[in-house]
Enzyme design. Structure first.
Site, mmCIF file in Angstrom:
data_model
loop_
_atom_site.group_PDB
_atom_site.id
_atom_site.type_symbol
_atom_site.label_atom_id
_atom_site.label_comp_id
_atom_site.label_asym_id
_atom_site.label_seq_id
_atom_site.Cartn_x
_atom_site.Cartn_y
_atom_site.Cartn_z
ATOM 1 N N CYS A 183 -7.871 0.248 -14.254
ATOM 2 C CA CYS A 183 -7.557 0.775 -12.729
ATOM 3 C C CYS A 183 -6.307 -0.602 -11.717
ATOM 4 C CB CYS A 183 -9.262 0.074 -12.475
ATOM 5 S SG CYS A 183 -9.848 -1.164 -12.514
ATOM 6 N N THR A 184 -6.920 -0.437 -10.565
ATOM 7 C CA THR A 184 -5.999 -1.035 -9.746
ATOM 8 C C THR A 184 -6.012 -2.894 -10.242
ATOM 9 O OG1 THR A 184 -6.430 0.842 -8.370
ATOM 10 C CG2 THR A 184 -5.257 -0.912 -7.613
#
Length: 242
Positions: A183-184
């Protein structure tokens, strides 16, 4: 070099005083001239701050002086302008909502793979045990559309609370493989990896998320940009704003 330092960080750590801590952190951030967002919950902290480099780093150092935040690590990037309009501090039920109360990363995180190791696995086409590596994007569909790892699995979820049901539907597809959730910044994929392991999937989290990978490895095996939740909109693998 651009003048504004952007720092993101999160840590799953037990906070019994989140409602009292919020106003104190907001006052400290405002006094330092910082803007951004700090999310607090019983399970930990998630923050995005931007401002003068010394002020940002001093704020983080002051946080780490609290033993509960001693393990806090940051991802840094730069911008010419302030990407946030104000300084917000919010107290929530979860710092990243999954609606699975049994998932408690502050009690023990899932195993992680370092960016350099992941790049080597992707270069060679398998992990060190010879297992197929599956990159699983745990972000929302609109974020994935900005960019993702080549060949990554994308379940087209619209919000993270849909992830457990999607995992149940696709669990058999992941059997016998090494699944790397990403994810980010690492917060969603940390919860995702714990959930996947609970349902019998051999899952690891990408340590530091996409931004940590960019910082340590660059853009190898990546296509496109990475969406970020501020006025920069997206970052390229060299961490430059769109």
């Amino acid at each position: 070099m651009p003048a504004v330092l952007n720092a993101s960080a999160y840590l799953f750590t037990r906070l019994d005083d989140a409602p009292e801590l919020g106003p104190l952190l907001r006052a400290r951030a405002l006094a330092a001239g910082l803007k951004g967002t700090i999310l607090l919950a019983e399970e930990g902290i998630n923050l995005f701050l931007a401002g003068d480099p010394d002020a940002v780093r001093s704020f983080i150092d002051d946080l780490r002086a609290d033993p509960r935040f001693a393990a806090l690590t940051t991802k840094e990037s730069w911008s010419a302008d302030q990407p946030f309009g104000k300084m917000l501090v919010k107290v929530k039920r979860e710092i990243i909502r999954m609606d699975r109360p049994t998932i408690r990363p502050e009690s023990g995180r899932a195993p992680a793979v370092a960016p350099a190791t992941l790049r080597r696995w992707l270069d060679q086409g398998h992990d060190d045990d010879g297992r197929e590596v599956v990159m699983l994007d745990t972000r929302n569909a609109f974020e994935v559309d900005y960019g993702t790892f080549h060949g990554a699995v994308d379940w087209r979820i619209e919000r993270f609370t849909q992830f457990p049901d999607a995992a149940a539907s696709h669990r058999d597809d992941l059997a016998g493989k090494t699944v790397v959730s990403f994810c980010t910044g690492g917060i969603r994929c940390e919860k995702a990896a714990i959930h996947l392991r609970e349902v019998g999937v051999h899952a690891l989290q990408l340590d530091g998320g996409i931004l940590g990978y960019f910082e340590q490895v660059g853009g190898d095996h990546w296509a496109g940009e990475c969406f970020v939740f501020d006025e920069r909109e997206a970052l390229s693998p060299d961490l430059a704003p769109r």
